[in-house]
Design an enzyme around this catalytic site. Structure first.
Site: not given
Length: 289
Positions: A82, A173, A177
Site C-alpha cells: 500500500d 482527486y 494531482k
C-alpha cells in the site's frame, strides 16, 4: 514476492539511449502496475530493456501480471504494498534492491479517483482520495530517494488533465494531482545539483479495464463517469507516451489535444474555461456523474 536471480549492482548510471533498448541495464518501480495504465507502462519499460518491480494491493491480479510479463521473457519482480504506508514503500524499494541491485526509475502511478461532489463527500472519503494521490507519490519517493540519487535516476509522477483547471465531482482527486505537480517543481529546485529528473505526465481520457472503479461520496466503489470512446486513448498509447517522457527526461507532458487545449485556455482565457465547464455541467451531467 517473486524470487528472481539477483543482478549485480552497476557502478554509476547506465547510458541513456534512444531506441528499443533505451532502458537496458536500468531498474524501474511502477506503482499501481497490477492493472491498467500502470501494467502497460511496466510492460513498455520491460520491452525497452528495463527490469521492473510491479506493485499493487491485490496479490492474485499482481501475480497474473507478473506471470504474463515473465512469460514474455522480461525481468520482473512483485511487491504487494500500500503506497500510502511508508513501511510498505520501504519494503517495495527493498525489493528492487534485493532483486536487481539498483534503482533508476520510479513511476508513481497508483491512486484512487472519485465520482462525487464536494458537498456530498464524507470527510474520511476525501482524505482517502487525497492521501492516495499525495502520499501515494511522496512515500515511495522518500523511500527510493537515496538509490535514485546514486543512479542519477528519473521520477515521474502520473497526474491528470483534471489537475490543470479542476473538474466538478473530482475535488479531492484534482487537488491531489495538482499537488504533485507543484511537488515536482519544488524538488527540481531543491535537488537541482543531484542530476535527478522529476517529471509529471498529465493523463487524458483513457480506456479503462472493465472492472475499474472509483469512490462515491460515501466511499463505495462505482464505475467511472461516462467518457465518449472517441475521446479516449488506449492504455498502450498512454504507456508509450509515459515511457518516451521518461526517456527524454521531460519536465511535463500533457496527453491529448483536449489536455493541451485546457492548458491554453487556462493560461490565456481562464474565464472562458470556467464558462465551458459550467455549461457542460448543465448540458452533459453524465460526463461528471
Amino acid at each position: 514476492m517473486s524470487e528472481l536471480p539477483k543482478v549485480a549492482p552497476v557502478a554509476g548510471p547506465p547510458p541513456r539511449a534512444a531506441g528499443a533498448r533505451a532502458f537496458a541495464g536500468q531498474v524501474a518501480i511502477v506503482t499501481g502496475s497490477e492493472s491498467g495504465i500502470g501494467r502497460e507502462t511496466a510492460r513498455t519499460l520491460c520491452e525497452a530493456g528495463a527490469a521492473v518491480v510491479l506493485n499493487g494491493r491485490q496479490p492474485e491480479r499482481l501475480e497474473h501480471t507478473r506471470q504474463a510479463l515473465a512469460a514474455a521473457g522480461h525481468a520482473v519482480a512483485t511487491c504487494v504494498a500500500d503506497v500510502t504506508d511508508y513501511a510498505d514503500c520501504e519494503r517495495l524499494v527493498a525489493t528492487a534492491i534485493s532483486q536487481f541491485g539498483r534503482l533508476d526509475v520510479l513511476v508513481t502511478n497508483a491512486s484512487i479517483s472519485q465520482r462525487a461532489y464536494f458537498a456530498d463527500m464524507q470527510p474520511e472519503v476525501f482524505a482517502r482520495v487525497l492521501d492516495s494521490n499525495v502520499y501515494g507519490s511522496v512515500y515511495p519517493l522518500m523511500a527510493a530517494l537515496p538509490h535514485l540519487r546514486a543512479s542519477r535516476g528519473s521520477v515521474t509522477f502520473i497526474s491528470s488533465i483534471s489537475a490543470l483547471n479542476g473538474m466538478p465531482s473530482g475535488s479531492a482527486y484534482c487537488a491531489g494531482k495538482a499537488a504533485i505537480s507543484n511537488l515536482a517543481h519544488t524538488l527540481r529546485l531543491e535537488l537541482a545539483e543531484t542530476g535527478l529528473h522529476f517529471g509529471v505526465v498529465h493523463i487524458g481520457f483513457t480506456q479503462n479495464d472493465p472492472e475499474k472503479r472509483v469512490l462515491d461520496a460515501a466511499g463505495q466503489p462505482v464505475p467511472i463517469a461516462h467518457r465518449p470512446p472517441r475521446w479516449q486513448k488506449s492504455q498502450t498509447e498512454v504507456a508509450a507516451i509515459i515511457v518516451r517522457h521518461i526517456r527524454q527526461r521531460r519536465r511535463r507532458t500533457v496527453i491529448s489535444a483536449l489536455g493541451r487545449l485546457i492548458v491554453l485556455i487556462h493560461n490565456t482565457l481562464p474565464k472562458l474555461g470556467d464558462w465551458i465547464v459550467l455549461t457542460t455541467i448543465k448540458r452533459m451531467r453524465k460526463f461528471y456523474e
